[in-house]
Design an enzyme around this catalytic site. Structure first.
Site, short mmCIF file in Angstrom:
data_model
loop_
_atom_site.label_atom_id
_atom_site.label_comp_id
_atom_site.label_asym_id
_atom_site.label_seq_id
_atom_site.Cartn_x
_atom_site.Cartn_y
_atom_site.Cartn_z
N ARG A 1 0.82 -1.23 0.00
CA ARG A 1 0.00 0.00 0.00
C ARG A 1 0.85 1.27 0.00
O ARG A 1 0.39 2.32 -0.42
CB ARG A 1 -0.97 0.00 1.20
N LYS B 1 -5.15 2.71 -20.35
CA LYS B 1 -5.31 2.97 -21.79
C LYS B 1 -4.00 2.71 -22.52
O LYS B 1 -3.50 1.61 -22.48
CB LYS B 1 -5.82 4.39 -21.99
N TYR C 1 -13.32 13.87 -19.11
CA TYR C 1 -13.70 12.47 -18.94
C TYR C 1 -14.83 12.41 -17.89
O TYR C 1 -14.75 13.08 -16.85
CB TYR C 1 -12.48 11.65 -18.50
N ASP D 1 -4.73 15.90 -17.49
CA ASP D 1 -4.92 14.48 -17.76
C ASP D 1 -4.35 14.23 -19.15
O ASP D 1 -4.90 14.68 -20.16
CB ASP D 1 -6.41 14.15 -17.69
N1 PLP Z 1 -8.96 9.86 -17.88
C1 PLP Z 1 -9.43 9.57 -19.11
C2 PLP Z 1 -9.15 10.53 -20.22
C3 PLP Z 1 -10.14 8.39 -19.33
O1 PLP Z 1 -10.60 8.12 -20.57
C4 PLP Z 1 -10.38 7.52 -18.24
C5 PLP Z 1 -11.14 6.26 -18.41
O2 PLP Z 1 -11.79 6.03 -19.39
C6 PLP Z 1 -9.90 7.87 -16.98
C7 PLP Z 1 -9.19 9.04 -16.84
C8 PLP Z 1 -10.15 6.99 -15.78
O3 PLP Z 1 -9.28 5.92 -15.80
P1 PLP Z 1 -9.53 4.51 -15.06
O4 PLP Z 1 -10.70 3.86 -15.72
O5 PLP Z 1 -8.23 3.81 -15.25
O6 PLP Z 1 -9.81 4.82 -13.61
#
Ligand code: PLP
Length: 381
Positions: free
Chosen positions: A46, A197, A100, A172
């Site tokens: 952790r 991703k 997102y 992001d």
């Molecule tokens: N940021 C973006 C641009 C995303 O497309 C996603 C998920 O689709 C996330 C963050 C969240 O990621 P996670 O599903 O790994 O928690």
């Protein structure tokens, strides 16, 4: 070193563990006490400090030309831990409006419970940022390319604005990956990823990352330790394996995204295509100036709205109808019913996410095969 070399060699232990070419999976929750003075240094899964975590932190920091990085149990763990590190009760956040869906609902649904205020901003309009700035504004949050509309903010202006007003700049960078954009090198304070991703690339784990200055990463790590969002060592191993081929995969994602967008743009049954690599996209010039490629994600609308979109998707033989992106296989979804279903319908409509908007995440198959399949499915409508 070039990025593709760093992705394979940075962070690898020297000498190797027992001579193993790859970092073995340290599937041990705890480790023998070795006289560590600080709680964060006690080795325990952790606390994000097994050899698997350490190797990943180093390669991710090297990939984005940053001082430090840490991995997390999901992209949302990275985003929520970073926001809760930067912001405290009484603070205010400026966040890009079209984000997102999970991030959007975290900001609207969870931050207020901590007494943290926010305003959504038009990322393409610096005047709007200035208008919404408050004395207690602490951070500005954007995405490299917004999901699912692929808007590209002027990142140089975001960084300048944050510096001028003493804000923490957060981005992001999932949709670009370090191959197409390296935010810390441009001056962003914190770069966040869903490693689920492109970074992992094989649709077999969820993981996240926070990348930036060592002082920030240490603070985010302390928060993450309390929230309990660390990544399991087996998932660390898979992520490290995926990262080694990132540069090669991104080349194909970039090419497939561009070729599919061009095909759709010229198709008579397609009404609108959003892909910053297309010269018709409003942010094309910015994308060319800032990014080394536009990735595999694009969205589009076809004649006939949501009903036609559903029929079209059912006819496809190669793309799988599933949320997510960045894997080797092409995926297709309707954001209104998946990634952005948490956003109220009237807000989705205002943002330009119609019920018939189709999001395609191009994998690394041959572009010709994907285009043939799209053409076949469109022809039958
Ligand atoms: N940021 C973006 C641009 C995303 O497309 C996603 C998920 O689709 C996330 C963050 C969240 O990621 P996670 O599903 O790994 O928690």
């Amino acid at each position: 070193m070039k990025l593709q070399t760093k992705l394979i060699h940075a962070g690898q232990p020297r000498p190797r563990f027992a001579g193993a070419v790859n970092v073995p999976i340290f599937q041990s929750s705890t480790f023998e006490y070795a006289g560590e003075g600080r709680y964060e240094d006690i080795r325990y899964i952790r606390l994000n400090n097994t050899p698997n975590h350490i190797a990943l932190g180093k390669v991710l920091a090297a990939a984005e030309e940053a001082e430090a990085a840490l991995v997390t149990g999901s992209g949302m763990a990275a985003i929520s831990a970073a926001l809760l590190t930067v912001l405290k009760t009484g603070d205010h956040l400026l966040a890009q409006e079209c984000l997102y869906g999970g991030t959007h609902t975290f900001i609207t649904g969870d931050l207020p419970a901590f007494g943290i205020g926010f305003d959504f901003i038009d990322a393409g309009d610096p005047e709007d940022w200035r208008r919404k700035l408050r004395p207690n504004t602490k951070a500005i949050y954007v995405e490299t390319m917004s999901n699912p509309l692929l808007q590209v903010p002027d990142h140089r202006k975001v960084v300048e604005f944050a510096r001028a007003h003493g804000l923490v700049s957060m981005i992001d960078n999932t949709l670009a990956s370090p191959v197409n954009f390296r935010p810390p090198a441009l001056g962003y304070d914190l770069s966040l990823h869903s490693c689920t991703k492109y970074l992992n690339g094989h649709s077999d784990i969820v993981a996240g990352a926070v990348i930036g200055a060592a002082s920030w990463i240490e603070r985010v790590n302390r928060k993450l330790i309390h929230l309990g969002g660390s990544l399991d060592p087996h998932a660390c191993f898979l992520l490290e394996r995926g990262i080694k081929t990132l540069a090669l995969r991104m080349r194909q994602h970039n090419e497939n995204g561009r070729r599919i967008a061009e095909f759709l743009h010229h198709h008579p049954k397609v009404e609108r295509v959003m892909y910053p690599g297309l010269k018709e996209h409003p942010d094309h010039a910015l994308a060319c100036a800032l990014l080394e490629g536009c990735g595999g994600l694009l969205s589009f609308e076809i004649a006939g709205g949501a009903a036609a979109a559903r029929r079209f998707m059912q006819r496809l033989r190669l793309p799988l109808c599933a949320p997510s992106l960045g894997g080797v296989e092409t995926l297709i979804t309707l954001p209104a019913t998946t990634s952005h279903s948490g956003i109220a319908p009237q807000d989705r409509a205002r943002l330009g996410i119609s019920d018939g908007l189709i999001r395609l995440a191009a994998g690394i198959e041959a572009a010709e095969d994907l285009i043939d399949d799209l053409a076949w499915a469109l022809a039958g409508l």
